[in-house]
Scaffold this motif. Structure first.
Motif, short mmCIF file in Angstrom:
data_model
loop_
_atom_site.label_atom_id
_atom_site.label_comp_id
_atom_site.label_asym_id
_atom_site.label_seq_id
_atom_site.Cartn_x
_atom_site.Cartn_y
_atom_site.Cartn_z
N ILE A 86 32.24 40.47 45.79
CA ILE A 86 33.53 40.37 45.12
C ILE A 86 34.19 41.74 45.32
N CYS B 148 34.34 40.19 35.82
CA CYS B 148 33.37 39.76 36.83
C CYS B 148 31.94 40.04 36.38
N GLU C 66 39.53 43.32 35.41
CA GLU C 66 38.87 42.33 36.26
C GLU C 66 37.43 42.71 36.60
N VAL D 258 29.80 43.75 43.44
CA VAL D 258 31.13 43.85 42.84
C VAL D 258 31.65 45.22 43.20
N ILE E 199 35.94 32.54 35.72
CA ILE E 199 35.34 33.19 36.88
C ILE E 199 33.92 32.67 37.09
#
Length: 167
Positions: free
Chosen positions: A147, A111, A107, A100, A83
């Protein structure tokens, strides 16, 4: 002038009388100074470097378990690196703020660690925010990118005007 100089001077008697004040809390202050000196010797004291250190010492241990999914430290580190490399390839650099926004899951952690590896700032946005409140939160942190988990994609698209210009 001599009067000012005399007010600043301390006699031996003053030092003796005030010594309990001066020494109160000294052990705590010395411990703090020691910790600062240790950190300067070993400045690698951040999330990314700590995670990599643990991953190198315990690669096969479980790093994270969530809803039946588990990852070892080596697998987690490998995925976080993937990532990070992707984000770096899209222009994310140290100091960038990246929103985020996704529900709790592996996940999300990947991140955050990936961004830490790049020295970027992960701005975690409350997943229950919608409309003007979400737009305000996004504008507040001025992210370079966002994200977003697919479950929150519609909420983000509803405030598209607050999203950063795409790269």
């Amino acid at each position: 002038m001599t009067q000012i100089a005399n007010q600043r001077a301390l006699s031996a008697r003053d030092l003796i009388v005030r010594s309990p004040e001066l020494f109160r809390g000294l052990p705590k202050k010395l411990r703090g100074l020691y910790r600062v000196a240790q950190q300067r010797k070993n400045p690698v004291n951040n999330l990314a470097s700590c995670f990599e250190l643990v991953a190198s010492k315990f690669p096969d241990n479980i790093a994270v378990m969530f809803e039946g999914q588990s990852l070892s430290y080596s697998d987690f580190n490998r995925k976080a690196n993937q990532i990070a490399h992707y984000l770096e390839g899209t222009g994310t650099v140290k100091g960038d703020t990246i929103v985020v926004m996704m529900e709790n899951r592996v996940e999300l952690l990947l991140c955050v660690v990936a961004l830490a590896k790049l020295g970027a700032i992960a701005a975690l946005i409350n997943t229950s925010q919608r409309g003007n409140v979400l737009e305000h939160s996004i504008r507040l942190v001025s992210p370079k990118r966002i994200i977003v988990g697919e479950e929150l994609f519609d909420a983000c698209m509803a405030v598209e005007s607050a999203l950063p210009d795409g790269d």
